[in-house]
Motif scaffolding. Sequence first.
Motif, PDB file in Angstrom:
ATOM      1  N   MET A   1      21.411  -6.299  16.017  1.00 49.35           N
ATOM      2  CA  MET A   1      22.466  -5.501  16.628  1.00 49.35           C
ATOM      3  C   MET A   1      23.459  -6.432  17.322  1.00 49.35           C
ATOM      4  O   MET A   1      23.085  -7.507  17.783  1.00 49.35           O
ATOM      5  CB  MET A   1      21.879  -4.502  17.630  1.00 49.35           C
TER       6      MET A   1
ATOM      7  N   GLN B   1      21.984   0.928  21.884  1.00 47.12           N
ATOM      8  CA  GLN B   1      23.099   1.726  21.377  1.00 47.12           C
ATOM      9  C   GLN B   1      23.937   2.256  22.544  1.00 47.12           C
ATOM     10  O   GLN B   1      25.168   2.227  22.488  1.00 47.12           O
ATOM     11  CB  GLN B   1      22.591   2.869  20.503  1.00 47.12           C
TER      12      GLN B   1
ATOM     13  N   ARG C   1      25.692  -2.173  18.081  1.00 51.79           N
ATOM     14  CA  ARG C   1      25.663  -1.477  16.791  1.00 51.79           C
ATOM     15  C   ARG C   1      24.831  -2.289  15.816  1.00 51.79           C
ATOM     16  O   ARG C   1      24.880  -3.527  15.797  1.00 51.79           O
ATOM     17  CB  ARG C   1      27.081  -1.308  16.230  1.00 51.79           C
ATOM     18  N   ARG C   2      24.100  -1.561  14.986  1.00 48.10           N
ATOM     19  CA  ARG C   2      23.248  -2.211  13.986  1.00 48.10           C
ATOM     20  C   ARG C   2      24.119  -2.916  12.954  1.00 48.10           C
ATOM     21  O   ARG C   2      25.040  -2.332  12.410  1.00 48.10           O
ATOM     22  CB  ARG C   2      22.399  -1.129  13.321  1.00 48.10           C
TER      23      ARG C   2
END
Length: 187
Positions: free
Chosen positions: A12, A166, A171-172
């Motif tokens: 992430m 998150q 964000r992934r």
Amino acid sequence: MSKLTYHKRFQMERRLGPGLRLPTLPTGYRLVAWSPERLLDHTEAKHLSFAEEIDSQLFECLRSAEGCERLMREISGKNGFLPAATWLIEYVAGPHKIEPCGTIQGIKASPRMGGIQNVGVAPLHRGRGLGSALVAAALVGFQQAGLTRACLEVTAANEPAVRLYQQLGFRRTKTLYKAVEVAYSLG
């Protein structure tokens, strides 16, 4: 006998922007900047945080205090180690009772990217915003070092951690699989 099993992990990332500042902690807790003299306190907080968690199945060093100490020495000895992004949280339970209960380490992963290592909060201290505080403090340290992005890896099955990251703007960017040898019996 043993077999290989695979654990899904997420990489992430997030941008660092204006408005980053050191967090305020709940009453009784204090944020302590990195110093080599506090390595064993980081070790204790890391061991309390990870010994019974899924990541200790993936990373053998997290299973024991000795392994956590080796890991802390390895991280703090790296060329890219960032003391300004490495923090300890202590709980002050009384004048002579201070408990290390949270830890995070930061490294320079690339010329623009800070890498968060091992965000850990001891089970008795969870649910108080300490994980968020550790990440916020590390992000401030990355920004002070002139970095513009931050990254981390998290085990996908650790849903509370994934949600936390998150909520903090991560964000992934990639899905990885960590192979782990698991012992089993036939009878």
